[in-house]
Design a protein around this motif. Structure first.
Motif, PDB file in Angstrom:
ATOM      1  N   THR A   1       0.806  -1.139  11.793  1.00 21.64           N
ATOM      2  CA  THR A   1       1.916  -0.726  10.938  1.00 21.64           C
ATOM      3  C   THR A   1       2.872   0.189  11.696  1.00 21.64           C
ATOM      4  OG1 THR A   1       0.579   1.106  10.098  1.00 21.64           O
ATOM      5  CG2 THR A   1       0.567  -0.938   8.838  1.00 21.64           C
TER       6      THR A   1
ATOM      7  N   TYR B   1       0.830  -1.197   0.000  1.00 22.42           N
ATOM      8  CA  TYR B   1       0.000   0.000   0.000  1.00 22.42           C
ATOM      9  C   TYR B   1       0.866   1.250   0.000  1.00 22.42           C
ATOM     10  CZ  TYR B   1      -3.257   3.608   1.564  1.00 22.42           C
ATOM     11  OH  TYR B   1      -4.006   4.752   1.660  1.00 22.42           O
TER      12      TYR B   1
ATOM     13  N   TRP C   1      -2.785   6.770  12.644  1.00 24.00           N
ATOM     14  CA  TRP C   1      -3.622   6.893  11.452  1.00 24.00           C
ATOM     15  C   TRP C   1      -4.595   8.050  11.634  1.00 24.00           C
ATOM     16  CZ3 TRP C   1      -3.352   4.262   6.861  1.00 24.00           C
ATOM     17  CH2 TRP C   1      -2.549   3.118   6.823  1.00 24.00           C
TER      18      TRP C   1
ATOM     19  N   ASP D   1      -0.450   5.478   6.702  1.00 26.27           N
ATOM     20  CA  ASP D   1      -0.365   5.547   5.236  1.00 26.27           C
ATOM     21  C   ASP D   1       0.619   4.526   4.674  1.00 26.27           C
ATOM     22  OD1 ASP D   1      -2.240   7.714   4.929  1.00 26.27           O
ATOM     23  OD2 ASP D   1      -0.687   9.036   5.717  1.00 26.27           O
ATOM     24  N   SER D   2       0.676   3.371   5.292  1.00 27.59           N
ATOM     25  CA  SER D   2       1.552   2.283   4.858  1.00 27.59           C
ATOM     26  C   SER D   2       0.972   0.974   5.362  1.00 27.59           C
ATOM     27  CB  SER D   2       2.965   2.481   5.432  1.00 27.59           C
ATOM     28  OG  SER D   2       3.783   1.350   5.201  1.00 27.59           O
ATOM     29  N   ASP D   3       1.308  -0.128   4.688  1.00 28.54           N
ATOM     30  CA  ASP D   3       0.920  -1.441   5.215  1.00 28.54           C
ATOM     31  C   ASP D   3       2.143  -2.200   5.722  1.00 28.54           C
ATOM     32  OD1 ASP D   3       2.158  -2.092   2.824  1.00 28.54           O
ATOM     33  OD2 ASP D   3       0.529  -3.331   2.046  1.00 28.54           O
TER      34      ASP D   3
ATOM     35  N   ASP E   1      -6.311  -2.148  12.187  1.00 30.41           N
ATOM     36  CA  ASP E   1      -5.453  -1.278  11.383  1.00 30.41           C
ATOM     37  C   ASP E   1      -6.116  -1.105  10.019  1.00 30.41           C
ATOM     38  OD1 ASP E   1      -2.287  -0.313  11.350  1.00 30.41           O
ATOM     39  OD2 ASP E   1      -3.064  -0.775   9.348  1.00 30.41           O
ATOM     40  N   PRO E   2      -6.064   0.101   9.433  1.00 28.18           N
ATOM     41  CA  PRO E   2      -6.725   0.314   8.143  1.00 28.18           C
ATOM     42  C   PRO E   2      -6.101  -0.444   6.980  1.00 28.18           C
ATOM     43  CG  PRO E   2      -6.378   2.401   9.283  1.00 28.18           C
ATOM     44  CD  PRO E   2      -5.602   1.357  10.024  1.00 28.18           C
ATOM     45  N   GLN E   3      -4.793  -0.720   7.014  1.00 23.08           N
ATOM     46  CA  GLN E   3      -4.128  -1.337   5.863  1.00 23.08           C
ATOM     47  C   GLN E   3      -3.216  -2.508   6.216  1.00 23.08           C
ATOM     48  OE1 GLN E   3      -4.587  -0.698   2.680  1.00 23.08           O
ATOM     49  NE2 GLN E   3      -5.943   1.054   2.939  1.00 23.08           N
TER      50      GLN E   3
END
Length: 439
Positions: free
Chosen positions: A325, A47, A392, A329-331, A356-358
């Protein structure tokens, strides 16, 4: 220009797509057929905001393609080496086998007048070694080193609009030719008045190592101040504000919390220290050992804070963890402070839920024993303690009173391990708030 990018991981995929966006004809080469297939469809195996769109645009224009065949690099004028330099399995030094293998595979497809450009983060001395090796095999091929300064989550922006461009150029008559070729590659950025530093191999290699070491030191410094602040009842965030007004210091990255992580910064500073030892100047960077020690202590401090609020025992305590993470803005979960803390809490007997979003799938591969929940509200239901470990945007924007009503948190206690929330707002909504280095 015709460009090849050898290695299509995080660095290489971004660089290839960005070069195509700048108008160059680019082929990305990687030995991983699955990765090449994904990239050829305009999808990334990781991501990174904005990269899928950049890939699809480059593929649609016909200026970007990917292949597993190193022979496809033949005919390119400039060849970028963008493979990984992971930490060696035996010590803290960088494993250079991927760089050496990439250059070895590329040599049969080079022609006199070509420019081979290293972008990988390497120990100082690598460019000189490779330059001699390549010139012996293919006379007339030049080598330069062009370190990357990408930030995960901002990699597209950092490649298309860098804050500086560094060239490590060969000594002698080829220097001007190599510089002209690199100027053609980066013509758009240079036209936008991006600062350019043209220097020798060793300095260019040290720029990346020194930048990482300074950043890590700055982060660990404010975390050391957080330790002192806790001992005396001071507020490290206000301390950072005050000293950050000094232009010699600056406020950026003076954010105390659970510390740095990721697949680059920790291993790069270890490799830098290891190379300094090899060169006989290890004492010059001995402070980096304490930088890392402070960084790792922050993870232990978060676990300790949770234990304090559990009367010394984590067994059976219901804990919700926000973030897996190493940064938003990273996975990427490599050397993630968030995931380390979550695993330690679980090992202590806590009934843990991680969201976690990603990063959930990557986290699950590293720590399958943890329980994961994609939805934030669901992860919080019934929790006794909430621990925010990755800042995040959606966590920073949580409305404390609504969060309490929606989730039925059993005991409204939040430990803000990134100091990214407003303590007064959370306390006013009925939460007990704890930050790191804050009274």
């Amino acid at each position: 220009m015709r460009i090849s990018v050898i290695g299509c991981g995080y660095l290489g995929a971004v660089h290839a797509a960005a070069m195509a966006d700048l108008g160059h004809d680019v082929v990305g080469i990687d030995v991983d057929a699955g990765k090449v297939a994904l990239l050829s469809e305009g999808r990334t195996p990781f991501y990174e905001p904005g990269l899928d769109e950049l890939l699809r645009s480059g593929l649609a224009s016909g200026r970007l393609r990917f292949s597993t065949d190193i022979g496809e690099a033949a005919g390119a004028e400039v060849h970028f080496i963008a493979v990984g330099t992971p930490q060696s399995a035996n010590d803290n030094s960088a494993d250079m086998s991927y760089v050496d293998s990439a250059v070895e595979a590329l040599i049969p497809h080079l022609s006199p007048g070509n420019l081979l450009v290293g972008k990988s983060t390497v120990p100082v001395g690598t460019a000189e070694r490779l330059s001699s090796w390549v010139s012996e095999r293919v006379p007339g091929v030049m080598l330069a080193w062009n370190p990357e300064f990408l930030r995960e989550g901002f990699a597209v922006q950092d490649t298309l609009s860098p804050d500086r461009i560094v060239y490590g150029l060969p000594a002698g008559g080829n220097s001007d030719t190599a510089e002209r070729l690199l100027d053609a590659v980066y013509a758009e950025a240079l036209a936008a008045a991006t600062p350019k530093v043209a220097t020798d191999f060793a300095t260019a290699e040290l720029v990346k190592a020194a930048a990482n070491a300074f950043l890590a030191t700055k982060i660990s410094f404010i975390n050391a101040m957080a330790e002192v602040s806790e001992a005396v009842g001071a507020d490290v965030t206000r301390l950072a504000d005050a000293i950050g007004y000094d232009a010699r210091i600056g406020r950026r990255f003076l954010n105390a919390g659970v510390g740095f992580g990721g697949g680059c910064l920790p291993k790069d500073i270890r490799a830098f220290a290891a190379r300094a030892e090899e060169l006989g100047v290890g004492e010059s960077v001995a402070f980096l050992r304490e930088v890392e020690a402070i960084n790792l202590r922050r993870r232990a401090r978060v676990v300790q804070l949770v234990e304090e609020h559990c009367e010394g025992s984590l067994a059976g305590r219901r804990i919700a963890v926000l973030g897996a993470t190493f940064k938003p803005d990273s996975d990427d979960v490599r050397d993630s402070p968030a995931l380390d803390v979550a695993a330690a809490l679980r090992a202590g007997g806590a009934e843990l839920t991680v969201t976690d979003p990603q990063g959930i799938e990557n986290a699950r591969r590293r720590h399958p024993e943890l329980h994961y929940e994609a939805d934030t509200d669901t992860a919080l239901v019934g929790a006794e303690i909430v621990v925010l470990l990755t800042e995040w945007k959606e966590y920073r924007r949580l409305e404390p009173a609504q969060t309490l009503r929606r989730t039925g948190v059993d005991r409204p206690l939040i430990i803000d391990a990134r100091n990214c929330l407003d303590p007064e707002a959370w306390r006013a909504a009925g939460w007990q708030y704890r930050g790191l280095g804050r009274s």
